[in-house]
Design an enzyme around this catalytic site. Structure first.
Site, PDB file in Angstrom:
ATOM      1  N   TYR A 137       0.694  -1.164  -0.053  1.00 41.27           N
ATOM      2  CA  TYR A 137      -0.118  -0.004   0.010  1.00 41.27           C
ATOM      3  C   TYR A 137       1.089   1.239   0.041  1.00 41.27           C
ATOM      4  O   TYR A 137       1.613   1.553   0.882  1.00 41.27           O
ATOM      5  CB  TYR A 137      -0.963  -0.005   1.277  1.00 41.27           C
ATOM      6  CG  TYR A 137      -1.723   0.981   1.399  1.00 41.27           C
ATOM      7  CD1 TYR A 137      -2.193   1.966   0.394  1.00 41.27           C
ATOM      8  CD2 TYR A 137      -2.479   1.303   2.491  1.00 41.27           C
ATOM      9  CE1 TYR A 137      -3.135   3.038   0.663  1.00 41.27           C
ATOM     10  CE2 TYR A 137      -3.506   2.238   2.759  1.00 41.27           C
ATOM     11  CZ  TYR A 137      -3.872   3.150   1.744  1.00 41.27           C
ATOM     12  OH  TYR A 137      -4.548   4.034   1.852  1.00 41.27           O
ATOM     13  N   LYS A 166      -1.619  -1.376  -4.113  1.00 37.46           N
ATOM     14  CA  LYS A 166      -2.618  -0.075  -3.810  1.00 37.46           C
ATOM     15  C   LYS A 166      -1.970   0.925  -3.994  1.00 37.46           C
ATOM     16  O   LYS A 166      -1.212   1.546  -3.271  1.00 37.46           O
ATOM     17  CB  LYS A 166      -3.388  -0.344  -2.491  1.00 37.46           C
ATOM     18  CG  LYS A 166      -4.512   0.832  -2.236  1.00 37.46           C
ATOM     19  CD  LYS A 166      -5.045   0.783  -1.081  1.00 37.46           C
ATOM     20  CE  LYS A 166      -6.209   1.963  -0.800  1.00 37.46           C
ATOM     21  NZ  LYS A 166      -6.904   1.944   0.533  1.00 37.46           N
TER      22      LYS A 166
END
EC number: 4.3.3.7
Length: 296
Positions: A137, A166
């Site tokens: 992420y 992400k």
């Protein structure tokens, strides 16, 4: 042929609390069923939207266990399990796997601002500690440092279980580099609802969405339409819900979306400090938009 494991519409799930600040397990189970019925592809508990910084390790384990058991294999559970101390991040990842998570979302270390080599070594230790797929992420707006495309790609090539990123940097050049240079089975997901349409048009694999808490079937419809090149449909959906996407960040996430879910009767409107309820002014604006969209 690509066999990307992480794709589609994923919800960054809120954590429902009772007034006494304990986890509302009944509401949590209700949310899982809501997403199963809506066709959400992946459910992500214990992320930023789930107020993970305010959860103890035991609470995270319990939430992941409840969500995984309630999902019962009907929806993928990719649990948030990251922090800025590598040893603790490894522990959280192991616990998430033990609790039943099908995959793990691990945020780039924040506050301590490591070098790119430091980022690499952080995620190397996590990848070597668990067997489930890992979503890296990258969210510089919260962490204070950008995980570069070259480091993400290096991780993707070196570790088979680093399966996705992400990407929430809002850096279109970085996103394009990831999409063009990634290994065949590595997924690139956006973390921005406002970017679903252009991101999918560029070849992205899906979204990890805040708005999917309120409108899961619509977010999935938008992802599919954009992925399949049905741009008229995708533009119409984006135009209709763009204000809601933006208003979900009218104050710090997840405060606005939890207020909306309380209006929908899904959860009680409770937060853990330092998050506090929306201002009355912003409540009125958001409620008006929810009414306009027919969500309440």
């Amino acid at each position: 042929m690509s066999t990307r494991y992480i794709a589609g519409s994923a919800v960054a799930l809120v954590t429902p609390f009772r007034k006494n600040n304990t986890i509302d397990t009944d509401a949590l189970k209700k949310l899982v069923q809501f997403h199963i019925e809506a066709g959400t592809d992946i459910i992500i508990p214990c992320g930023t939207t789930g107020e993970s910084p305010t959860l103890t390790s035991d609470e995270q384990f319990r939430i992941i266990r409840i969500v995984s058991e309630e999902a019962d294999g009907k929806i993928m559970v990719a649990a948030g399990a990251g922090t800025n101390a590598t040893a603790h991040a490894v522990e959280l990842a192991k616990n998430a796997e033990k609790a039943g998570a099908s995959a793990i979302l691990s945020v780039a270390p924040y506050y301590n601002k490591p070098s790119q080599e430091g980022f690499y070594q952080h995620f190397r230790h996590i990848a070597e500690a668990v067997s489930v797929p890992i979503i890296v992420y990258n969210v510089p707006g919260r962490t204070g440092s950008n995980l570069s495309a070259s480091t993400i790609l290096r991780l993707a090539r070196d570790f088979a279980n680093i399966a996705a990123v992400k990407e929430a940097s809002d850096n279109m050049n970085q996103i394009m580099e990831l999409l063009e240079e990634r290994p065949e089975n590595f997924s690139v997901m956006t973390g921005e609802d406002m970017l679903i349409l252009p991101f999918m048009a560029m070849g992205g694999d899906g979204v990890i969405s805040v708005a999917a808490n309120q409108i899961p079937s619509t977010v999935k419809q938008l992802v599919i339409a954009a992925k399949q090149g049905n741009l008229d449909e995708a533009r119409a959906l984006n135009r209709k819900y763009r204000r809601l996407f933006k208003m979900n960040f009218i104050e710090s996430n997840p405060v606005p979306v939890k207020y909306c879910l309380s209006l929908m009767g899904m959860i009680e409107e409770n937060y853990r400090l330092p998050l506090v309820p929306l201002s009355d002014e912003n409540k009125a604006v958001l409620k008006k938009e929810m009414e306009f969209l027919g969500l309440i």
